[in-house]
Design a protein around this motif. Structure first.
Motif, PDB file in Angstrom:
ATOM      1  N   ASP A  13       0.843  -1.201   0.000  1.00 36.46           N
ATOM      2  CA  ASP A  13       0.000   0.000   0.000  1.00 36.46           C
ATOM      3  C   ASP A  13       0.880   1.254   0.000  1.00 36.46           C
ATOM      4  N   ILE A  14       1.904   1.238   0.829  1.00 41.15           N
ATOM      5  CA  ILE A  14       2.804   2.391   0.928  1.00 41.15           C
ATOM      6  C   ILE A  14       3.522   2.626  -0.393  1.00 41.15           C
ATOM      7  N   LEU A  15       4.104   1.581  -0.936  1.00 43.96           N
ATOM      8  CA  LEU A  15       4.869   1.723  -2.180  1.00 43.96           C
ATOM      9  C   LEU A  15       3.970   2.139  -3.340  1.00 43.96           C
ATOM     10  N   ALA A  16       2.724   1.672  -3.338  1.00 42.98           N
ATOM     11  CA  ALA A  16       1.793   2.057  -4.405  1.00 42.98           C
ATOM     12  C   ALA A  16       1.514   3.552  -4.353  1.00 42.98           C
ATOM     13  N   SER A 202       9.184   2.245  -5.585  1.00 44.44           N
ATOM     14  CA  SER A 202       8.944   0.838  -5.241  1.00 44.44           C
ATOM     15  C   SER A 202      10.071  -0.083  -5.671  1.00 44.44           C
ATOM     16  N   SER A 203      10.909   0.384  -6.607  1.00 44.08           N
ATOM     17  CA  SER A 203      12.036  -0.435  -7.056  1.00 44.08           C
ATOM     18  C   SER A 203      13.322  -0.074  -6.328  1.00 44.08           C
ATOM     19  N   GLU A 205      15.610   0.142  -2.893  1.00 43.03           N
ATOM     20  CA  GLU A 205      15.775  -0.565  -1.634  1.00 43.03           C
ATOM     21  C   GLU A 205      15.332   0.266  -0.434  1.00 43.03           C
ATOM     22  N   THR A 206      15.694   1.536  -0.418  1.00 45.57           N
ATOM     23  CA  THR A 206      15.369   2.392   0.718  1.00 45.57           C
ATOM     24  C   THR A 206      13.890   2.345   1.046  1.00 45.57           C
ATOM     25  N   PHE A 207      13.061   2.558   0.044  1.00 46.19           N
ATOM     26  CA  PHE A 207      11.627   2.661   0.288  1.00 46.19           C
ATOM     27  C   PHE A 207      10.991   1.286   0.477  1.00 46.19           C
ATOM     28  N   GLN A 208      11.560   0.265  -0.100  1.00 46.27           N
ATOM     29  CA  GLN A 208      11.100  -1.092   0.185  1.00 46.27           C
ATOM     30  C   GLN A 208      11.292  -1.420   1.656  1.00 46.27           C
ATOM     31  N   LEU A 209      12.465  -1.094   2.186  1.00 42.90           N
ATOM     32  CA  LEU A 209      12.773  -1.396   3.589  1.00 42.90           C
ATOM     33  C   LEU A 209      11.936  -0.552   4.541  1.00 42.90           C
ATOM     34  N   ILE A 210      11.765   0.722   4.214  1.00 47.06           N
ATOM     35  CA  ILE A 210      10.955   1.591   5.074  1.00 47.06           C
ATOM     36  C   ILE A 210       9.507   1.119   5.086  1.00 47.06           C
ATOM     37  N   ALA A 211       8.993   0.706   3.937  1.00 47.98           N
ATOM     38  CA  ALA A 211       7.618   0.211   3.872  1.00 47.98           C
ATOM     39  C   ALA A 211       7.452  -1.039   4.730  1.00 47.98           C
ATOM     40  N   GLN A 212       8.422  -1.947   4.679  1.00 48.06           N
ATOM     41  CA  GLN A 212       8.362  -3.153   5.513  1.00 48.06           C
ATOM     42  C   GLN A 212       8.448  -2.789   6.989  1.00 48.06           C
TER      43      GLN A 212
END
Length: 241
Positions: A13-16, A202-203, A205-212
């Motif tokens: 949801d965050i990455l979208a 979304s691609s 790493e920074t934002f993938q990790l923050i979203a998780q």
């Protein structure tokens, strides 16, 4: 005490949302052609039901000029904002001004420090203005047209010594977001996506990790492997349009 949880929202949801606003060019582009980047900061807030991501981008917008061009743009994203995510006119902070000593910037030579300027106001406090090339060199700024000092060169140097004065105060942030939402991560350095190069949040790493991290409430999820790149020297096309 274990404070982790399973949120009512997901990392997807965050990455979208981040991707959606990136497509609208409402996501930080650190090499914005109209803005000479000087500094940036990232803050993440969250609990089980709510999340907010704030990215501050401090720079000089030459289209505005002078003190009006020195701005901290607050990019907000989240599911509990009292306004539309992305960029809003009321989320630009201007913190500098002339002091009683005179003009900070030359009114006749656009985008240039006044040769007789000795001080300026930063959040109402007087700070010194330097014309010494060694001052700039020591802060990693090389003057392109010395002895003239361009406003963005001045900004990039002075922010090294007075960074807190250019960043948003916590109370300014809390005026815009829920006051009880916990701060879970604050970064001065991170790997930012190249939006001009069509790299999505979304691609990255920074934002993938923050979203998780926001989905689980576990700060340990943020363990980046990519080198930080948000320093202004990594975005030389900023301000060059």
């Amino acid at each position: 005490m274990d404070t982790t949880f399973q949120a009512t929202f997901t990392a997807a949801d965050i990455l979208a949302q981040l991707d959606d606003y990136a497509e609208k060019f409402q996501f930080p582009m650190l090499d914005n052609g109209y803005v000479y980047l000087a500094d940036s900061r990232l803050s993440a807030y969250g609990d089980r039901e709510r999340w907010i991501l704030l990215i501050e981008v401090i720079g000089y917008n030459y289209r505005a000029g002078g003190h009006s061009g020195i701005e901290n743009c607050l990019y907000f994203f989240g599911n509990c904002l009292p306004f539309e995510p992305g960029v809003q006119n009321f989320n630009f902070l201007s913190v500098t001004d002339d002091c009683e000593d005179g003009d900070t910037f030359d009114p006749e030579k656009r985008d240039t420090l006044h040769p007789k300027a000795v001080s300026m106001l930063l959040n109402g406090e007087t700070i010194p203005v330097s014309h010494d090339p060694a001052y700039y060199s020591a802060r990693g700024v090389e003057l392109e047209k010395a002895p003239a000092i361009r406003i963005w060169e001045f900004l990039r140097a002075v922010i090294v010594d007075h960074r807190e004065g250019f960043l948003a105060l916590e109370e300014e942030i809390r005026d815009r977001i829920p006051k009880d939402l916990p701060l879970v991560l604050r970064l001065d350095e991170w790997h930012h996506n190249d939006l001009a190069g069509e790299e999505k949040p979304s691609s990255t790493e920074t934002f993938q990790l923050i979203a998780q991290m926001l989905e689980t409430g576990d700060p340990a999820y943020y363990q980046p492997t990519k080198a930080a790149n948000n320093h202004w020297k990594n975005w030389p096309d900023g301000g060059t349009l």
